[in-house]
Design a protein around this motif. Structure first.
Motif, short mmCIF file in Angstrom:
data_model
loop_
_atom_site.label_atom_id
_atom_site.label_comp_id
_atom_site.label_asym_id
_atom_site.label_seq_id
_atom_site.Cartn_x
_atom_site.Cartn_y
_atom_site.Cartn_z
N GLY A 19 0.82 -1.21 0.00
CA GLY A 19 0.00 0.00 0.00
C GLY A 19 0.85 1.26 0.00
O GLY A 19 0.53 2.24 -0.67
N GLY A 20 1.97 1.23 0.75
CA GLY A 20 2.88 2.36 0.73
C GLY A 20 3.48 2.59 -0.64
O GLY A 20 3.63 3.73 -1.10
N PRO A 35 -2.29 8.67 -2.18
CA PRO A 35 -3.11 8.00 -1.17
C PRO A 35 -4.58 7.88 -1.54
O PRO A 35 -5.26 6.97 -1.07
CB PRO A 35 -2.92 8.86 0.08
N LYS A 36 -5.07 8.80 -2.37
CA LYS A 36 -6.48 8.70 -2.79
C LYS A 36 -6.71 7.40 -3.56
O LYS A 36 -7.69 6.67 -3.29
CB LYS A 36 -6.86 9.89 -3.65
N ALA A 50 -3.77 4.46 3.83
CA ALA A 50 -3.97 5.66 3.02
C ALA A 50 -4.59 6.81 3.81
O ALA A 50 -4.32 7.98 3.53
CB ALA A 50 -4.84 5.32 1.82
N MET A 51 -5.43 6.49 4.80
CA MET A 51 -6.16 7.55 5.51
C MET A 51 -5.24 8.56 6.18
O MET A 51 -5.43 9.78 6.01
CB MET A 51 -7.12 6.92 6.52
N PRO A 52 -4.25 8.13 6.98
CA PRO A 52 -3.37 9.13 7.60
C PRO A 52 -2.60 9.95 6.57
O PRO A 52 -2.35 11.15 6.79
CB PRO A 52 -2.41 8.29 8.45
N ALA A 53 -2.22 9.33 5.44
CA ALA A 53 -1.51 10.08 4.40
C ALA A 53 -2.39 11.17 3.83
O ALA A 53 -1.93 12.31 3.59
CB ALA A 53 -1.05 9.12 3.30
N ALA A 85 -0.65 12.33 -7.39
CA ALA A 85 -0.03 11.51 -8.42
C ALA A 85 1.38 11.13 -8.06
O ALA A 85 2.07 10.48 -8.81
CB ALA A 85 -0.03 12.26 -9.75
N GLY A 86 1.83 11.51 -6.87
CA GLY A 86 3.21 11.26 -6.51
C GLY A 86 3.34 10.83 -5.08
O GLY A 86 2.37 10.62 -4.38
#
Length: 517
Positions: A326-327, A335-336, A380-383, A491-492
């Motif tokens: 996931g990372g 993250p989206k 993804a949520m914290p990011a 995107a990054g």
């Protein structure tokens, strides 16, 4: 704040914070194997014994946002060490308990320590180099699910073959180990909101509102959803939380900055978090029961508690495997995309469970898919949150997001509990949840996972702004630009470069943070 430099200690920091999350999760699932025996162990009624679970939920719900804010003000490492104290103390109190009251007190103390996970995630932003930030956040965020998946079979084995007190003595030792590792391996980053005033009124208002809401949700089925007590608690929660919201909006240094929380990027992430939390907990309620229901029902698989835990163990391990992936996905696509992917994978797991529920192997495979989706989403949520909040609100914002996940699990437990209690069948003079009841609960989980994917799709992209009028930060191309603090574009890769000093302020100053608005 300068870019964190790569250090041999980085691996130790991430491992320590991940272990802290696993420990907090183990504490939550610790009493699950004991639930049928708690009335006998504590010489009390089943309804009183249920408070052993409820107490942890209520205390954690109140304390996590408050601890997050204190972490921003006093230092996250300091508050991590502070959280380890009630974890140890609560475990010892539970281990020594012979009646329900001290057991509830001990479980409440353990609930105070649940603030470790959002604190740890926020600390990563301060001390981990950019190239490792996304994967580190994903692993630490997924540690809650990892601990739950591993902790259940371990706790079942200990409870079955040893004294139940050994569970709590073991958790006390684990909490002490985490405290030592934090002290030795985790560096102290400067407080990002040092010198700001703590919002005591906001803390009390949030605590009253949350206790009323969570208590009504968690105990409504026992008390009756139309009972005076339940309706009064819901009304008190509504009035208190609305008043709290008005107060926080007008306060210069609030406990939770609602201006930041109202930004579409943060608001939609929190809404998706509620549904993901619901979806995760629905599976944790349904799958163990399907595994353990008697075969005579026609759909139960007749497994023991220990065997059911072992069948569920690979699901917990999948979270450990998938979180680094996931990372990588966050670094490649943002993250989206990772959150949407996680929600869709979770929905796929629910569909698989509907097709494969007839065998233990099938349920294990479905749970592995579902937990893979949860790992992606939770990472993804914290990011997403940290890409849209000022540096001085990182821990508080993550704490609020953790609260939204907990709210989702609480509501999920209540809704699924009602479904399973209402859709029943009778066999051999005993009443059981029917197969259609379990299938309905799984369908609800699938629908809500798809709804969370739809909400995540509406999250706006970050926009790279012009370079800030400040000294360029070291760390390579792009460092020092005024993108969202702690993140690049969607995107990054997620970045650990911070923005200027003004972003640590709250209130009206937050309007100057251009990302995520």
């Amino acid at each position: 704040m300068s870019q964190p430099s790569t250090s041999p200690r980085t691996g130790g920091v991430v491992a320590t914070l991940a272990l802290a999350g696993v420990t907090a999760a183990v504490m939550q699932t610790l009493v699950t194997p004991l639930l049928p025996e708690l009335p006998r162990i504590l010489d009390t009624s089943p309804s009183n014994a249920a408070w052993v679970i409820t107490a942890t939920l209520l205390v954690a719900g109140c304390c996590v946002p408050i601890i997050g804010r204190l972490g921003d003000m006093l230092g996250k490492r300091r508050m991590l060490l502070a959280c380890s104290v009630p974890l140890m103390a609560g475990s010892v109190v539970c281990a020594l308990s012979s009646s329900v009251v001290p057991m509830i007190v001990g479980r409440g103390l353990q609930g105070v320590g649940m603030g470790m996970i959002p604190l740890g995630i926020a600390l990563l932003r301060d001390v981990v180099p950019a190239e490792r930030l996304s994967s580190s956040i994903a692993l630490v965020s997924a540690s809650m699910g990892i601990g739950g998946g591993i902790g259940l079979p371990v706790a079942a084995a200990v409870a079955q073959y040893s004294s139940w007190r050994a569970l709590f003595w073991g958790s006390a030792v684990l909490a002490a180990l985490v405290a030592v590792m934090i002290y030795l391996l985790v560096p102290q980053a400067p407080p990002t909101a040092k010198g700001q005033r703590f919002d005591f009124v906001g803390a009390v208002g949030l605590a009253v509102g949350l206790v009323s809401l969570l208590l009504a949700v968690s105990k409504g089925a026992d008390w009756g959803w139309s009972s005076t007590t339940t309706l009064t608690l819901f009304a008190l929660a509504a009035v208190t939380l609305i008043a709290w919201g008005f107060f926080e909006w007008r306060t210069r240094e609030p406990l939770v900055d609602l201006r930041t929380t109202a930004r579409p990027r943060v608001l939609l992430t929190n809404l998706a978090s509620i549904l993901i939390g619901f979806g995760m907990y629905a599976s944790m309620l349904v799958v163990p029961q399907l595994l353990q229901y008697p075969e005579a029902t026609g759909f139960g698989l007749g497994q023991s508690m220990l065997a059911a835990g072992l069948w569920m163990l690979p699901g917990g391990l999948m979270m450990m495997v998938v979180s680094p992936l996931g990372g990588m996905l966050t670094n490649a696509r943002g993250p989206k995309t990772t959150l949407i992917s996680g929600a869709l994978v979770l929905a796929t797991g629910y569909l698989a469970s509907l097709l494969l529920a007839g065998t233990a192997v099938g349920l294990m495979a479905a749970l592995m898919i579902m937990n893979s989706g949860v790992a992606l989403a939770y990472g993804a949520m914290p990011a997403l949150i940290m890409s849209a909040v000022p540096v001085g609100e990182t821990a508080a914002a993550n704490g609020f997001n953790a609260l939204m996940r907990s709210l989702g699990t609480s509501v999920g437990a209540a809704v699924v509990g009602v479904v399973l209690a209402q859709m029943t069948t009778t066999a051999g003079g005993h009443t059981f949840t029917s197969e259609s009841g379990f299938r309905t609960a799984l369908i609800i989980g699938c629908v809500l996972a798809l709804a969370s994917a739809a909400i995540a799709a509406l999250i706006p992209h970050t926009h790279t702004a012009a370079p800030a009028p400040q000294q360029a930060l070291p760390g390579g191309p792009g460092a020092g630009t005024d993108t969202a603090p702690g993140a690049g574009t969607d995107a990054g890769p997620l970045r650990s470069a911070d923005v200027g000093p003004g972003d640590a302020s709250t209130g009206a100053d937050n309007d100057r943070v251009r990302s995520g608005s």
